[in-house]
Design a protein around this motif. Structure first.
Motif, short mmCIF file in Angstrom:
data_model
loop_
_atom_site.label_atom_id
_atom_site.label_comp_id
_atom_site.label_asym_id
_atom_site.label_seq_id
_atom_site.Cartn_x
_atom_site.Cartn_y
_atom_site.Cartn_z
N VAL A 49 0.83 -1.21 0.00
CA VAL A 49 0.00 0.00 0.00
C VAL A 49 0.86 1.26 0.00
N GLU A 50 1.90 1.27 0.85
CA GLU A 50 2.79 2.44 0.90
C GLU A 50 3.53 2.61 -0.43
N LEU A 51 3.96 1.50 -0.99
CA LEU A 51 4.62 1.55 -2.30
C LEU A 51 3.69 2.12 -3.35
N GLY A 52 2.44 1.68 -3.33
CA GLY A 52 1.46 2.20 -4.28
C GLY A 52 1.20 3.68 -4.10
N ASN A 53 1.19 4.14 -2.85
CA ASN A 53 0.98 5.58 -2.60
C ASN A 53 2.09 6.43 -3.21
N PRO A 101 1.03 -13.96 -1.17
CA PRO A 101 0.95 -13.78 -2.62
C PRO A 101 2.33 -13.51 -3.22
N ASP A 102 2.55 -14.01 -4.42
CA ASP A 102 3.84 -13.88 -5.08
C ASP A 102 4.06 -12.42 -5.50
N VAL A 103 5.18 -11.83 -5.08
CA VAL A 103 5.48 -10.43 -5.41
C VAL A 103 6.69 -10.32 -6.33
N LEU A 230 -2.37 -7.13 -6.91
CA LEU A 230 -1.77 -7.63 -5.67
C LEU A 230 -2.56 -7.17 -4.44
N GLU A 231 -3.06 -5.94 -4.45
CA GLU A 231 -3.88 -5.46 -3.34
C GLU A 231 -5.16 -6.29 -3.20
N LEU A 237 -6.93 -12.66 0.95
CA LEU A 237 -6.22 -13.43 1.98
C LEU A 237 -6.69 -13.04 3.37
N PHE A 238 -6.91 -11.74 3.59
CA PHE A 238 -7.45 -11.30 4.89
C PHE A 238 -8.84 -11.91 5.13
N GLY A 239 -9.66 -11.95 4.09
CA GLY A 239 -10.98 -12.55 4.23
C GLY A 239 -10.89 -14.03 4.56
#
Length: 423
Positions: A49-53, A101-103, A230-231, A237-239
């Motif tokens: 998320v920070e990377l996306g910001n 998840p694969d990054v 990816l988000e 995954l959280f769900g």
């Protein structure tokens, strides 16, 4: 019967406690593993998320008009450095995580994005550097207005070509050619200095022409779609983790319910096999119980110590096996047997002459408790007497005497195991 119920209740409580402890430990282990996985997922999700910001902040800067964008080139370069730092952090966290998840593809795309961004920013940085150089050259030729005028014109033509519409570009290039021709009449040092500056300006104009293409490539880069994908994977995954926690909690409650129900069913079966005297008048039961409470303290204390032959009247190993090696429950059951049944022989003899139904219930109760403590001899005699009473036949004096003798020996055996033997 009340004392036996206390023993069963105690045994049930211990079993339930052990079962709940085991189930609770297993549940806590599972929850601990899920919690560790949740923390890893949250950490990596925050990194993404920070990377996306920061990437979107850089993306928004690309929409600025050229003059304003060039002024903020240093800020955009700092943003690219932060993006690279977050990329390194994301890669390190992924190496120490599991079931994430694969990054790897995202990291590859980030590297390509940074590479193109640095090419784009280098041209804008060259513009800033050229502006500083031209400013310095004008200062150096402050006392030579003829030459200084060429540097002023050179700066004006340069920024007009960079930051205005392209229709004026041919005229600007012709103006630059005129400056080149004029430099031929200067001194060698001044000519060389001016021609070198003209070459740098021409190269800068050529490179800057490609920056528009780089801007379009950066605005349409695949990194934005990769971040969005990816988000969404982290959201899913959280769900899944939340659903897994709910399932584990449901299994915990269901397991505890099954344990309690199973234990209650087992105890109910034992109680039903031992249940007797349920129709006996309350007054008679109370009188006999009170009498037993008063006399047991004296009679039991004066029972003779059992010898070796009496020890076998009670099958202690059988009791331990049926009670899961719970020695305290065995001792409690023996004490209850002595307190509630030590005078059942005399009571049975009296009931035979007055109330055959009560006598049958006494024999039935004695049969049940004898089976519980493993007194097989006493149980067989009680079964025979109960069978006769059910047929409304009167047991013989020899049968009553055999039951009384066996009961006395069984009581002495219980006394022996409680006072002289370690169970």
């Amino acid at each position: 019967m009340l004392g036996q119920g206390m023993v069963l209740e105690h045994h049930q409580s211990k079993f339930v406690y052990k079962a709940m402890t085991i189930i609770g430990v297993i549940w806590l282990l599972c929850v601990s593993v899920i919690f560790v996985q949740y923390r890893q997922t949250a950490k990596m999700s925050d990194d993404v998320v920070e990377l996306g910001n920061h990437i979107m902040s850089f993306h928004n800067s690309l929409h600025f008009r050229s003059p304003y964008r060039v002024i903020h080139t240093n800020d955009m370069s700092l943003n690219i450095q932060l993006i690279y730092s977050l990329r390194v952090q994301l890669e390190a966290d992924y190496e120490h995580s599991v079931f994430q998840p694969d990054v790897t593809h995202l990291i590859y795309v980030i590297d390509k994005f940074i590479e193109k961004s640095q090419l784009f920013l280098s041209s804008d940085l060259d513009v800033l550097n050229m502006a500083e150089q031209l400013k310095l050259f004008r200062s150096e030729y402050e006392n030579q207005p003829d030459i200084r005028r060429y540097y002023v014109d050179l700066g004006a033509y340069l920024f007009e070509a960079l930051f205005t519409e392209g229709e004026q570009s041919p005229e600007i290039y012709r103006s630059l050619d005129k400056i080149m021709v004029a430099s031929q009449s200067m001194s060698p040092d001044d000519r060389q200095h001016l021609q070198l500056t003209l070459a740098k300006v021409s190269k800068l104009l050529s490179e800057y022409a490609e920056s528009g293409y780089l801007v379009n490539r950066l605005l349409q880069h695949e990194i934005y779609q990769e971040l969005h994908t990816l988000e969404n994977e982290y959201f899913k995954l959280f769900g899944f983790i939340n659903v897994l926690l709910l399932v584990l909690s449901g299994l915990l409650i269901a397991s505890l319910f099954v344990v309690v129900m199973f234990c209650q069913r087992q105890c109910r079966r034992v109680v039903e096999s031992l249940h007797s005297d349920e129709n006996e008048p309350v007054s008679e039961k109370s009188a006999e119980k009170n009498k037993g409470k008063k006399e047991v303290l004296t009679d039991v204390q004066h029972l003779p110590v059992a010898g070796t032959s009496v020890e076998s009247k009670i099958d202690i190993p059988q009791m331990l096996s049926s009670l899961n090696d719970d020695k305290e429950s065995v001792k409690m059951l023996l004490r209850v047997f002595i307190e509630d049944h030590y005078e059942d022989g005399e009571k049975l003899q009296k009931q035979i002459s007055s109330d055959l139904g009560a006598a049958m219930r006494t024999a039935h109760s004695l049969k049940g408790v004898a089976g519980t403590i493993g007194a097989n001899e006493l149980r067989i005699i009680a079964i025979d007497i109960e069978a006769k009473l059910k047929r409304e036949e009167i047991p013989t004096d020899e049968e009553i005497q055999a039951l009384t003798t066996s009961l006395d020996e069984t009581v002495k055996s219980a006394q022996f195991w409680l006072e002289q033997a370690s169970i």
